[in-house]
Scaffold this active site. Sequence first.
Site, short mmCIF file in Angstrom:
data_model
loop_
_atom_site.label_atom_id
_atom_site.label_comp_id
_atom_site.label_asym_id
_atom_site.label_seq_id
_atom_site.Cartn_x
_atom_site.Cartn_y
_atom_site.Cartn_z
N GLY A 1 0.81 -1.21 0.00
CA GLY A 1 0.00 0.00 0.00
C GLY A 1 0.84 1.26 0.00
CB THR B 1 0.08 3.94 -4.42
OG1 THR B 1 -1.10 3.43 -3.78
CG2 THR B 1 0.75 2.83 -5.23
CG ASN C 1 0.37 1.17 4.82
OD1 ASN C 1 -0.10 1.80 5.75
ND2 ASN C 1 0.23 1.56 3.55
CE1 TYR D 1 -10.54 -0.29 8.43
CE2 TYR D 1 -11.31 0.87 10.39
CZ TYR D 1 -10.30 0.58 9.48
OH TYR D 1 -9.06 1.15 9.63
N PRO E 1 -3.23 3.27 14.69
CG PRO E 1 -2.27 3.96 12.72
CD PRO E 1 -2.88 2.77 13.37
CB THR F 1 -4.38 9.28 4.75
OG1 THR F 1 -5.35 8.33 5.22
CG2 THR F 1 -3.31 9.48 5.82
#
Length: 254
Positions: free
Chosen positions: A9, A11, A87, A153, A183, A188
Amino acid sequence: MTKIILITGATSGFGAATAELFAKNGHNVIITGRRADRLENLKSKIETDYKTKVLTLNFDVRNHDAVKKAIASIPADWQNIDILLNNAGLASGLDPIQSGNLDDWEKMIDTNVKGLLYVSQEVIPFMTKRNQGHIINIGSTAGKEVYANGNVYCASKFAVDALTKGMRIDLLKHGIKVTLIAPGAANTEFSEVRFYGDKEKADAFYKGYQPMSAEDIAGIIYYTTTLPAHLCINDLVVTSLAQANSFYFHKTEN
């Protein structure tokens, strides 16, 4: 000593920021992700700005065959991977369980849980062969406390927490460190993805307080890799000062 770090991940968000930070400190990075153009842009930036080596692997962690093929393609001089940063992850939708979208559920479980397993299973042999290495899994405060409409999730991030603990036990005899970083809210692409590209809705989530940034988390990830060989941070939960946990935020009018 120059290390090799494989980041899934990479990018955007935490992944891209972490790749840059490790490169800035003289390390070589294997960056992976679905968006080939972003991988190439990040590779070019790192090589230009930091003069370190970069290997790109373009694949989707949800595709088991693609993961196996990509990891198997890593050249011999890149195989001594010192750090694996799992990640790649996402949230998709924010619906109550009774009206949840099956595609959202599968996307989150396939990425956050199965993708982490697929990559780990292919990379771990590079570490056990040398009896050293460090695996860092990105969890979430959502993997510590369940919030309304977070259902699947949250479940996927609880799974990351459990898998991290299991990895640490199974790999103990091989001298491999395993760290969970969980976190809280960070500004983001996370919320934009969760809300299907609705940037206005995503931005509203971060109004009234200072959320964490990708660079904040990258710094913490990097720190966990700098400890003496006999020390391992097992579980690290981090939020902005304005967030107490998954439920409580201190927001001001603005």
